[in-house]
Write a protein that holds these residues in place. Structure first.
Motif, PDB file in Angstrom:
ATOM      1  N   CYS A 306       0.849  -1.185   0.000  1.00 29.65           N
ATOM      2  CA  CYS A 306       0.000   0.000   0.000  1.00 29.65           C
ATOM      3  C   CYS A 306       0.891   1.243   0.000  1.00 29.65           C
ATOM      4  N   CYS A 309      -0.362   8.520   3.021  1.00 26.84           N
ATOM      5  CA  CYS A 309      -0.489   9.981   2.992  1.00 26.84           C
ATOM      6  C   CYS A 309       0.169  10.508   4.253  1.00 26.84           C
ATOM      7  N   MET A 339      -9.093  -0.491   1.791  1.00 28.33           N
ATOM      8  CA  MET A 339      -7.843   0.027   1.246  1.00 28.33           C
ATOM      9  C   MET A 339      -7.121  -1.011   0.396  1.00 28.33           C
ATOM     10  N   LEU A 345     -10.457   4.805  -0.732  1.00 28.39           N
ATOM     11  CA  LEU A 345     -10.225   5.502   0.520  1.00 28.39           C
ATOM     12  C   LEU A 345     -11.340   5.185   1.498  1.00 28.39           C
ATOM     13  N   PRO A 349     -10.751   5.998   8.580  1.00 34.14           N
ATOM     14  CA  PRO A 349      -9.354   5.582   8.463  1.00 34.14           C
ATOM     15  C   PRO A 349      -8.693   5.343   9.823  1.00 34.14           C
ATOM     16  N   VAL A 377      -2.958   4.313   2.707  1.00 37.01           N
ATOM     17  CA  VAL A 377      -3.917   4.481   1.605  1.00 37.01           C
ATOM     18  C   VAL A 377      -3.526   3.532   0.468  1.00 37.01           C
ATOM     19  N   TRP A 386      -5.273  11.935  -7.090  1.00 37.61           N
ATOM     20  CA  TRP A 386      -4.724  12.565  -5.900  1.00 37.61           C
ATOM     21  C   TRP A 386      -4.592  14.074  -6.037  1.00 37.61           C
ATOM     22  N   VAL A 393      -8.385  14.454   1.678  1.00 31.45           N
ATOM     23  CA  VAL A 393      -7.764  13.545   2.647  1.00 31.45           C
ATOM     24  C   VAL A 393      -7.106  14.341   3.773  1.00 31.45           C
ATOM     25  N   THR A 421       1.567  12.638  -0.797  1.00 26.50           N
ATOM     26  CA  THR A 421       0.552  11.665  -1.193  1.00 26.50           C
ATOM     27  C   THR A 421       1.235  10.565  -2.011  1.00 26.50           C
TER      28      THR A 421
END
Length: 516
Positions: A306, A309, A339, A345, A349, A377, A386, A393, A421
């Motif tokens: 993964c 951020c 995720m 997203l 989270p 993320v 992004w 975010v 990001t």
């Protein structure tokens, strides 16, 4: 002593560890780093008077680093001051705060207080994982280049303990009944960028290692370790050239023979050590069509971790929170599956908060705080724009942080700020697909099935870092450097012995009585 020349591409922790060992071993070493500072993802970020670790925020198993420095007649502690963290971290599940330490009696007592009936499972977990680590650790200290490497006593001793066909979550379910406690010992799969429901059960070792060996903060940040290794390279006559991108690894007759810099300069070398992001290096640092095993198509088909951020916040306030805090999502499993599998997203989270000012006053002015927040993320395989999502975010992360008593009013107290990001990891830091933790550690990408330390595509080229065996994470990255340097030196010693034997044979003449 002059054992030859080595060009190291990338001044991340693996490249610097290899450079330090090689320079201390008599090689003329030059490290080329495209960023303006050494460290790669483990470098320092400065925002005015605030200083942050860009990536990793703690050291685990510092004895590995002590051994690296001792191998070149140096002491780590002459360069870096380490502070042990106690407790290890705060794990927050709603109103429940769990703060384990590496004191087994104290942690067992905490577990019984918060998760009644699970204390015995914790002690059993620690006992079983200690036996497992003794068997598995030798496999992390040597290369796996062919099926023959599996036919060894230490491999057969470790196989029953690997639990490779189970998952991290599955293994922890054998010890704990409370879901929150399972998460407290499985979240470390995120260090590999993987879901604990998919990560091989081998990696329950990660939580064991934290609880067994502790977590340490270097004064000034983890980046200080990279700066210390660069300093030792210089003490042995090597050079670390920052802001110097490498355009190509030069290959002649199947052998790496140097590097071409971005400005066109060609530098010859007897060996090349690659510490650049693995897939990015394969795609960009070799002539098109030169690689057979690692083509763009084959690289694209591999599994990657993964992404993250990152918010780096300079605050004109002090923060009353522990050094490390993990704010778990209300539904952690759903958060992870959204995720990792859904590649989207999550509305709920999990966020990691680093507040090193609790331990280290050197990172911000008095009365102020250098705060770091990380949200896992999806990587750039996900269809997320992004350029648009980044600000949303950020707002979501700040809103979650402001729910904490120690962070109320946070947004109005920001005086310096930066954000990375997945797009930034790719475009500014050369991370393939923004996969911050490199290649995933799935069964088909471990040991012999992971890129080899001795690069298969070109002789005299060696891989170090998270994209080769034994894997990502600072301890294993340091081991990759030791493995690759050992292989390089052994190859040179064999070559020197063969050359010496050939010279002696030539000098003795055809009849062994000397040349006429």
């Amino acid at each position: 002593m002059d054992n030859g020349t080595v060009a190291v591409v990338g001044a991340g922790p693996g490249g610097l560890a290899a450079a330090m060992l090689l320079a201390g071993g008599g090689y003329r070493v030059t490290v080329y780093e495209k960023q303006p500072q050494a460290g790669g993802r483990t470098s320092r970020l400065e925002l005015g008077p605030f200083r942050f670790d860009k990536g990793p925020t703690f050291l685990m198993m510092p004895h590995l680093l002590e051994e690296l420095f001792a191998a070149v007649d140096r002491s780590l502690h002459d360069y870096v001051e380490l502070i042990e963290l106690d407790p290890l971290y705060r794990l927050q599940f709603g109103e429940l705060h769990f703060e384990p330490s590496r004191d087994p009696a104290r942690t067992r007592e905490l577990i019984e207080r918060h998760f009644p009936g699970n204390g015995a499972g914790y002690l059993r977990f620690m006992r079983d994982e200690e036996a497992k680590f003794r068997r598995v650790s030798p496999l992390l200290q040597r290369p796996f280049a062919s099926p023959r490497d599996y036919i060894a006593r230490d491999v057969f001793a470790a196989l029953p303990r690997l639990h490779a066909t189970d998952t991290v979550y599955g293994r922890l379910s054998r010890y704990f009944t409370d879901e929150r406690l399972k998460y407290a010992f499985t979240f470390q799969a995120k260090y590999l960028g993987m879901s604990p429901w998919e990560c091989p059960g081998t990696f329950t070792m990660l939580s064991y290692l934290e609880h067994r060996y502790g977590l340490f903060h270097p004064i000034g940040g983890v980046n200080r370790v990279c700066e210390a290794m660069a300093q030792v390279v210089g003490e042995y006559g090597g050079e670390v050239r920052t802001a110097t991108p490498v355009r190509r690894v030069l290959v002649r007759d199947g052998r790496a023979c140097g590097v071409e810099l971005e400005g066109g300069e060609r530098v010859a070398a007897d060996h090349v050590v690659l510490n650049a992001d693995f897939a990015t290096a394969m795609n960009e640092l070799f002539e098109p069509g030169q690689l057979r095993k690692y083509t763009p198509e084959r690289l694209a088909a591999k599994k990657y971790s993964c992404s993250t951020c990152m918010l780096y916040l300079g605050l004109d306030m002090e923060v009353d929170m522990p050094h490390h805090t993990i704010l778990f999502a209300e539904d952690y499993r759903r958060n992870v599956e959204e995720m990792m599998r859904g590649r989207r997203l999550s509305d709920d989270p999990s966020i990691y908060v680093h507040n090193p000012g609790r331990t280290d006053p050197t990172l911000a002015p008095p009365g102020q705080t250098a705060l770091y927040a990380l949200m896992p993320v999806p990587n750039l395989e996900a269809e997320i724009d992004w350029r648009e999502e980044g600000e949303r975010v950020r707002a979501r992360m700040l809103a979650r942080l402001e729910r904490e008593p120690g962070l109320r009013g946070l947004a109005s107290r920001i005086v310096r700020e930066a954000m990375i990001t997945p797009l930034g990891w790719r475009d500014d830091h050369g991370v393939y697909r923004g996969a911050t933790f490199n290649l995933a550690h799935s069964l088909d990408q471990m040991m012999m099935l992971r890129p080899h330390n001795r690069f298969q595509e070109a002789a005299n080229c060696w891989l170090v870092g998270g994209g080769t065996h034994p894997g990502s994470g600072l301890p294993t990255i340091f081991e990759s450097a030791r493995i690759s340097v050992r292989l390089l030196m052994e190859q040179d010693r064999r070559a020197a012995r063969r050359a010496g034997a050939a010279r002696r044979s030539a000098a003795s003449g055809p009849h062994g009585k000397g040349a006429v």
